[in-house]
Write a protein that holds these residues in place. Structure first.
Motif, PDB file in Angstrom:
ATOM      1  N   LEU A  86       0.830  -1.210   0.000  1.00  9.57           N
ATOM      2  CA  LEU A  86       0.000   0.000   0.000  1.00  9.57           C
ATOM      3  C   LEU A  86       0.861   1.254   0.000  1.00  9.57           C
ATOM      4  CD1 LEU A  86      -2.838  -0.811   2.598  1.00  9.57           C
ATOM      5  CD2 LEU A  86      -3.001  -0.884   0.110  1.00  9.57           C
ATOM      6  N   LYS A  87       1.932   1.234   0.802  1.00  9.32           N
ATOM      7  CA  LYS A  87       2.798   2.405   0.945  1.00  9.32           C
ATOM      8  C   LYS A  87       3.584   2.697  -0.335  1.00  9.32           C
ATOM      9  CE  LYS A  87       1.728   3.225   5.247  1.00  9.32           C
ATOM     10  NZ  LYS A  87       0.942   4.422   5.612  1.00  9.32           N
ATOM     11  N   LYS A  88       3.807   1.686  -1.138  1.00  4.89           N
ATOM     12  CA  LYS A  88       4.563   1.885  -2.373  1.00  4.89           C
ATOM     13  C   LYS A  88       3.706   2.490  -3.485  1.00  4.89           C
ATOM     14  CE  LYS A  88       7.820  -1.897  -1.537  1.00  4.89           C
ATOM     15  NZ  LYS A  88       8.265  -3.253  -1.958  1.00  4.89           N
ATOM     16  N   ASN A  89       2.395   2.409  -3.320  1.00  2.00           N
ATOM     17  CA  ASN A  89       1.465   2.910  -4.329  1.00  2.00           C
ATOM     18  C   ASN A  89       1.022   4.317  -3.954  1.00  2.00           C
ATOM     19  OD1 ASN A  89      -0.830   3.468  -5.942  1.00  2.00           O
ATOM     20  ND2 ASN A  89      -1.323   1.296  -6.121  1.00  2.00           N
ATOM     21  N   TRP A  90       1.262   5.303  -4.821  1.00  2.00           N
ATOM     22  CA  TRP A  90       0.919   6.692  -4.504  1.00  2.00           C
ATOM     23  C   TRP A  90      -0.566   6.865  -4.237  1.00  2.00           C
ATOM     24  CZ3 TRP A  90      -2.554   9.657  -7.216  1.00  2.00           C
ATOM     25  CH2 TRP A  90      -2.967   9.165  -8.455  1.00  2.00           C
ATOM     26  N   LEU A  91      -1.390   5.989  -4.841  1.00  2.00           N
ATOM     27  CA  LEU A  91      -2.833   6.112  -4.701  1.00  2.00           C
ATOM     28  C   LEU A  91      -3.322   5.627  -3.340  1.00  2.00           C
ATOM     29  CD1 LEU A  91      -5.326   6.964  -6.406  1.00  2.00           C
ATOM     30  CD2 LEU A  91      -5.578   4.563  -7.042  1.00  2.00           C
ATOM     31  N   THR A  92      -2.656   4.614  -2.788  1.00  2.00           N
ATOM     32  CA  THR A  92      -3.144   3.976  -1.555  1.00  2.00           C
ATOM     33  C   THR A  92      -2.268   4.238  -0.331  1.00  2.00           C
ATOM     34  OG1 THR A  92      -1.943   1.928  -2.101  1.00  2.00           O
ATOM     35  CG2 THR A  92      -4.224   2.105  -2.850  1.00  2.00           C
ATOM     36  N   ARG A  93      -1.158   4.939  -0.488  1.00  2.02           N
ATOM     37  CA  ARG A  93      -0.220   5.067   0.628  1.00  2.02           C
ATOM     38  C   ARG A  93      -0.772   5.885   1.795  1.00  2.02           C
ATOM     39  NH1 ARG A  93       4.168   8.671  -2.737  1.00  2.02           N
ATOM     40  NH2 ARG A  93       2.966  10.608  -2.900  1.00  2.02           N
ATOM     41  N   ASN A  94      -1.793   6.710   1.525  1.00  9.94           N
ATOM     42  CA  ASN A  94      -2.370   7.529   2.601  1.00  9.94           C
ATOM     43  C   ASN A  94      -3.722   7.013   3.090  1.00  9.94           C
ATOM     44  OD1 ASN A  94      -0.245   9.457   2.708  1.00  9.94           O
ATOM     45  ND2 ASN A  94      -1.063  10.443   0.866  1.00  9.94           N
ATOM     46  N   LEU A  95      -4.084   5.803   2.716  1.00  5.37           N
ATOM     47  CA  LEU A  95      -5.325   5.225   3.222  1.00  5.37           C
ATOM     48  C   LEU A  95      -5.267   5.071   4.738  1.00  5.37           C
ATOM     49  CD1 LEU A  95      -6.128   2.344   0.678  1.00  5.37           C
ATOM     50  CD2 LEU A  95      -7.359   4.488   0.942  1.00  5.37           C
ATOM     51  N   ILE A  96      -6.387   5.242   5.388  1.00  2.00           N
ATOM     52  CA  ILE A  96      -6.471   4.997   6.827  1.00  2.00           C
ATOM     53  C   ILE A  96      -6.492   3.489   7.050  1.00  2.00           C
ATOM     54  CG2 ILE A  96      -7.924   5.243   8.878  1.00  2.00           C
ATOM     55  CD1 ILE A  96      -8.957   7.872   7.671  1.00  2.00           C
ATOM     56  N   VAL A  97      -5.523   2.983   7.832  1.00  5.56           N
ATOM     57  CA  VAL A  97      -5.417   1.549   8.101  1.00  5.56           C
ATOM     58  C   VAL A  97      -5.344   1.316   9.607  1.00  5.56           C
ATOM     59  CG1 VAL A  97      -4.089  -0.558   7.733  1.00  5.56           C
ATOM     60  CG2 VAL A  97      -4.200   1.161   5.916  1.00  5.56           C
ATOM     61  N   PHE A  98      -6.221   0.468  10.123  1.00  4.96           N
ATOM     62  CA  PHE A  98      -6.202   0.081  11.539  1.00  4.96           C
ATOM     63  C   PHE A  98      -5.816  -1.390  11.654  1.00  4.96           C
ATOM     64  CE2 PHE A  98      -9.534   3.261  13.401  1.00  4.96           C
ATOM     65  CZ  PHE A  98      -8.704   4.310  13.041  1.00  4.96           C
ATOM     66  N   PHE A  99      -4.908  -1.687  12.584  1.00  5.95           N
ATOM     67  CA  PHE A  99      -4.609  -3.075  12.942  1.00  5.95           C
ATOM     68  C   PHE A  99      -5.424  -3.436  14.184  1.00  5.95           C
ATOM     69  CE2 PHE A  99      -0.189  -4.426  11.178  1.00  5.95           C
ATOM     70  CZ  PHE A  99      -0.646  -4.207   9.888  1.00  5.95           C
ATOM     71  N   LEU A 100      -6.097  -4.567  14.150  1.00 13.07           N
ATOM     72  CA  LEU A 100      -6.836  -5.103  15.293  1.00 13.07           C
ATOM     73  C   LEU A 100      -6.131  -6.376  15.729  1.00 13.07           C
ATOM     74  CD1 LEU A 100     -10.412  -4.711  13.745  1.00 13.07           C
ATOM     75  CD2 LEU A 100      -9.166  -3.044  15.116  1.00 13.07           C
ATOM     76  N   LEU A 101      -5.376  -6.313  16.807  1.00 14.88           N
ATOM     77  CA  LEU A 101      -4.527  -7.430  17.223  1.00 14.88           C
ATOM     78  C   LEU A 101      -5.309  -8.509  17.965  1.00 14.88           C
ATOM     79  CD1 LEU A 101      -1.306  -5.582  18.466  1.00 14.88           C
ATOM     80  CD2 LEU A 101      -1.928  -6.275  16.136  1.00 14.88           C
ATOM     81  N   HIS A 102      -4.920  -9.756  17.732  1.00 20.52           N
ATOM     82  CA  HIS A 102      -5.507 -10.878  18.469  1.00 20.52           C
ATOM     83  C   HIS A 102      -4.972 -10.945  19.890  1.00 20.52           C
ATOM     84  CE1 HIS A 102      -6.924 -13.733  15.005  1.00 20.52           C
ATOM     85  NE2 HIS A 102      -7.539 -12.562  15.015  1.00 20.52           N
ATOM     86  N   GLU A 103      -3.652 -10.701  20.004  1.00 23.93           N
ATOM     87  CA  GLU A 103      -2.999 -10.832  21.301  1.00 23.93           C
ATOM     88  C   GLU A 103      -2.503  -9.477  21.798  1.00 23.93           C
ATOM     89  OE1 GLU A 103      -1.294 -12.366  18.630  1.00 23.93           O
ATOM     90  OE2 GLU A 103      -2.262 -14.332  18.609  1.00 23.93           O
ATOM     91  N   ASN A 104      -2.371  -9.378  23.114  1.00 25.02           N
ATOM     92  CA  ASN A 104      -1.794  -8.170  23.709  1.00 25.02           C
ATOM     93  C   ASN A 104      -0.280  -8.282  23.612  1.00 25.02           C
ATOM     94  OD1 ASN A 104      -1.348  -5.818  25.053  1.00 25.02           O
ATOM     95  ND2 ASN A 104      -2.280  -6.455  26.978  1.00 25.02           N
ATOM     96  N   ASP A 105       0.208  -8.215  22.376  1.00 21.77           N
ATOM     97  CA  ASP A 105       1.608  -8.503  22.063  1.00 21.77           C
ATOM     98  C   ASP A 105       2.326  -7.205  21.705  1.00 21.77           C
ATOM     99  OD1 ASP A 105       4.033  -9.239  20.773  1.00 21.77           O
ATOM    100  OD2 ASP A 105       3.203 -11.221  20.321  1.00 21.77           O
TER     101      ASP A 105
END
Length: 360
Positions: A86-105
């Motif tokens: 995503l970061k390498k693509n100028w079109l998608t590099r600024n998309l809002i992305v959330f990670f939802l973790l399974h573990e408290n890691d």
């Protein structure tokens, strides 16, 4: 919902509608229930690879999409490859992305931060918090887009000039050292006066739409932020983004004294020392106020330094007849004309303006 249906849906013609593309297993029901309203359009994918394939088909008209990605130790490598693509693509590099973790890691959390994603959540996840965070980041992108459209102010700087920054560091550090015994006394009185923390910390939007933690001595009840909607009819500024009311019932007994003497603002000297703010500038705004100021006329105020004191404090502070338009004019004037000499004049006039005549 199929991807083609998503591409043809109404959200493309409605910028206030937020589209969500997500891959989730454990959190699938939580996401579906949380974002089940007219403000969102959600599309679920059965695998991360399928989600990645869909993002490669996004067009320039679909840049208000948000990606929610469920991540565990088992798929972290695949997730990393996805975000890097995503970061390498100028079109998608600024998309809002959330990670939802399974573990408290913490290791996964650090990996997520290094990838430059918008936010990362560990279990147990409060999805209403995720929803509010997503809403603000979407508004934030809109606010930032307004800056590039302000052609009338090409010379405005976003970075505090060196001389102004040097004065800020010297004066704020000196004041913090000198006032430290006084801070201890105020802290003790706040603890004795009411339940809750000594400091009130909130997110504020300052210079160039920078978001930072803003510090004050607590002068209100702990649930003060939750009561804003109930008190909206009493807003001094009427139906405006700015919010302030006379004889605010949320203020504690000691809080009235702290606010009327501006003592509650003194912890912001730490914000000045950190570089979040300057001694003089336009007041940084709470998120719920800043996200409403999206026109070019309003955006102008964010192109000057955020400050501890400013023009409206010395000329109109505490006067309930001040309109939001008057405040906007003062903020915009400072953003266009700030200088060391103007700052010194404002600082000299700030002390007699500290004592308010009205409880606002």
């Amino acid at each position: 919902m199929q991807f083609q249906d998503f591409k043809d849906s109404s959200y493309l013609n409605n910028p206030s509608k937020i589209s969500i593309l997500y891959y989730a297993d454990i959190y699938k029901n939580d996401i579906s229930e949380t974002f089940n309203d007219e403000s969102f359009e959600i599309l679920s994918f059965s695998s991360l690879a399928e989600l990645q394939s869909a993002t490669q088909k996004l067009t320039i008209n679909e840049l208000n999409s948000t990606i929610l990605l469920e991540v565990s130790q088992q798929n972290i490598n695949e997730a990393v490859d996805f975000i890097e693509s995503l970061k390498k693509n100028w079109l998608t590099r600024n998309l809002i992305v959330f990670f939802l973790l399974h573990e408290n890691d913490n290791q996964l959390f650090q990996i997520a931060l290094k990838l430059g994603i918008s936010d990362c959540y560990k279990p147990t996840i409060n999805f209403n918090d995720v929803k509010e965070r997503l809403r603000f980041l979407t508004f934030y992108k809109l606010l930032r887009s307004q800056v590039s459209n302000i052609s009338e102010t090409p010379s405005v700087e976003y970075k505090i000039p060196f001389s102004k920054r040097l004065i800020d560091i010297i004066l704020s550090l000196s004041a913090l050292i000198f006032l430290s015994p006084f801070f201890l006394i105020i802290s003790l009185l706040i603890k004795l006066d009411s339940k809750g923390p000594i400091f009130y910390i909130s997110k504020r939007v300052g210079t160039g739409y920078k978001i930072f933690d803003f510090y004050k001595f607590r002068s209100m009840r702990q649930d003060a932020d939750k009561l804003v909607a109930d008190l909206a009819k009493k807003n001094q500024y009427g139906n405006s983004a700015f919010f302030k009311i006379e004889n605010d019932p949320r203020v504690t007994k000691l809080g009235n004294f702290l606010r009327n003497t501006s003592i509650d603002e003194l912890p912001q000297l730490y914000n000045v020392l950190k570089g979040d703010m300057s001694l003089v500038g336009n007041r940084p705004l709470p998120l719920y106020e800043a996200e409403q100021l999206t026109t070019n006329e309003w955006s102008m105020r964010f192109l000057g330094p955020a400050g501890l004191t400013g023009l409206w404090q010395i000329s109109k502070r505490g006067k309930k007849d001040m309109s939001d338009r008057e405040r906007k004019k003062l903020d915009n004037f400072y953003a266009s004309n700030y200088s060391i000499w103007l700052d010194l004049r404002i600082i000299l006039k700030t002390i007699p303006a500290l004592i308010q005549k009205e409880k606002v």
